[in-house]
Design a protein around this motif. Sequence first.
Motif, PDB file in Angstrom:
ATOM      1  N   GLU A 107      24.526  55.075  51.827  1.00  0.00           N
ATOM      2  CA  GLU A 107      25.938  55.438  51.966  1.00  0.00           C
ATOM      3  C   GLU A 107      26.764  54.240  52.415  1.00  0.00           C
ATOM      4  O   GLU A 107      26.355  53.499  53.327  1.00  0.00           O
ATOM      5  N   HIS A 114      21.013  44.996  48.010  1.00  0.00           N
ATOM      6  CA  HIS A 114      22.360  45.205  47.461  1.00  0.00           C
ATOM      7  C   HIS A 114      22.904  43.989  46.728  1.00  0.00           C
ATOM      8  O   HIS A 114      24.114  43.782  46.651  1.00  0.00           O
ATOM      9  N   TYR A 166      23.731  50.673  45.466  1.00  0.00           N
ATOM     10  CA  TYR A 166      24.268  51.873  46.117  1.00  0.00           C
ATOM     11  C   TYR A 166      23.152  52.801  46.582  1.00  0.00           C
ATOM     12  O   TYR A 166      23.271  54.012  46.500  1.00  0.00           O
ATOM     13  N   SER A 167      22.093  52.225  47.105  1.00  0.00           N
ATOM     14  CA  SER A 167      20.960  53.015  47.574  1.00  0.00           C
ATOM     15  C   SER A 167      21.261  53.748  48.874  1.00  0.00           C
ATOM     16  O   SER A 167      20.579  54.723  49.208  1.00  0.00           O
ATOM     17  N   ALA A 226      21.650  57.287  50.060  1.00  0.00           N
ATOM     18  CA  ALA A 226      22.647  57.899  49.186  1.00  0.00           C
ATOM     19  C   ALA A 226      21.950  58.552  47.997  1.00  0.00           C
ATOM     20  O   ALA A 226      20.825  58.185  47.644  1.00  0.00           O
ATOM     21  N   HIS A 258      22.586  56.628  42.216  1.00  0.00           N
ATOM     22  CA  HIS A 258      23.817  56.253  41.520  1.00  0.00           C
ATOM     23  C   HIS A 258      23.663  56.543  40.027  1.00  0.00           C
ATOM     24  O   HIS A 258      22.603  56.291  39.447  1.00  0.00           O
ATOM     25  N   TYR A 270      30.949  55.632  48.933  1.00  0.00           N
ATOM     26  CA  TYR A 270      29.912  56.167  48.057  1.00  0.00           C
ATOM     27  C   TYR A 270      28.768  56.699  48.913  1.00  0.00           C
ATOM     28  O   TYR A 270      28.254  55.955  49.744  1.00  0.00           O
ATOM     29  N   PRO A 271      28.406  57.977  48.698  1.00  0.00           N
ATOM     30  CA  PRO A 271      29.095  58.944  47.851  1.00  0.00           C
ATOM     31  C   PRO A 271      30.428  59.351  48.491  1.00  0.00           C
ATOM     32  O   PRO A 271      30.547  59.366  49.727  1.00  0.00           O
ATOM     33  N   ASP A 319      21.420  49.547  34.991  1.00  0.00           N
ATOM     34  CA  ASP A 319      21.504  50.669  35.926  1.00  0.00           C
ATOM     35  C   ASP A 319      20.648  50.430  37.162  1.00  0.00           C
ATOM     36  O   ASP A 319      21.000  50.871  38.264  1.00  0.00           O
ATOM     37  N   ALA A 345      22.767  48.585  39.731  1.00  0.00           N
ATOM     38  CA  ALA A 345      23.770  49.448  40.363  1.00  0.00           C
ATOM     39  C   ALA A 345      23.110  50.430  41.329  1.00  0.00           C
ATOM     40  O   ALA A 345      23.632  50.691  42.423  1.00  0.00           O
ATOM     41  N   ARG A 346      21.963  50.964  40.966  1.00  0.00           N
ATOM     42  CA  ARG A 346      21.296  51.945  41.826  1.00  0.00           C
ATOM     43  C   ARG A 346      20.747  51.312  43.092  1.00  0.00           C
ATOM     44  O   ARG A 346      20.784  51.917  44.171  1.00  0.00           O
TER      45      ARG A 346
END
Length: 310
Positions: free
Chosen positions: A210, A40, A207-208, A188, A191, A233-234, A200, A203-204
């Motif tokens: 929750e 993260h 937010y891998s 999750a 993203h 998120y989500p 991207d 970011a992905r």
Amino acid sequence: MMDGWPSIPYMQWRETCTALHLWCQIIGKYRLAHTPWVNHSWHATLYVTPRGLTTGPVPDRVLITVSFDFCDHTLVVEAEGGARAIVPLQPMTIAEFFSWAKESIQAVGGRPTINGVPNEVADPIPFAEDHTKRPYDADAVRRFHQSLVCVSRVFNQFRTAFLGKVSPVHLFWGSFDLAVTRFSGRKAPLHPGGVPNLPDSVAREAYSHEVSSAGFWPGGLGAEDAMFYSYAYPAPAAFSQQKVDPAEAWFDEKLGEFLLPYEAVRQSNDPERVLLLFLESTYRAAADTGSWPRRELECRPGAPRIPRPV
């Protein structure tokens, strides 16, 4: 010494805040370039200290720490063995700060590998090409730092009441917010990306899984004054309809987050309690609507010298 929660009206120091944001990006990018990736992007952040903000140890050719000292208003670059370089914090261009920061890192034995373009800001100007003179309001920076000290103390206390995966309390220099994040333990959905001037893939990875995340902005980037936020998120379908505390908090449909003005916390009779109410109630909103296994994840708040029961 400054006591209490200081006033930090964003519009009064907006230009200094913008400069400080870009300075933090430059120093954060140095840490990012030399530190192995941690989940993260936790390897890229800055940390609040009693005197300012720091990278912590950066594993360059030698071990280096780069710190903002908002008491003496200097950038301090230190390396193993005692090498040290100092840059005064004062009105200057971003290009000048970029050059002096790189020279200082090199002077103590490091490699000033720094990506030259800002992230997560609209219409970014490369650091080396940003020749606009920026102000430096030392008193405003000092008050902002004191607010970070106050907020980080509460965030760190909130962090202790969770047995699951939880982030450090750290400052993300891209969006310029102090944040703490709890995880349900579940993956999750992918993203969608699309964060301005951020790959991207970053970011992905961020937010891998929750999350329920809370943080603090000094202003700007969608919050035109100092603001606390909390999002999931989500985001579960019913998340935005949940009642949260204190009464001054609301859900912002455009940002997709619960917000609470810093001033509402600062002017309350008990800022620490009011901020904890916001953190705890917005977390519950995310966890309950998202069906998190709360009994497995939560615990009583930590206290010095008291081990958790097993």
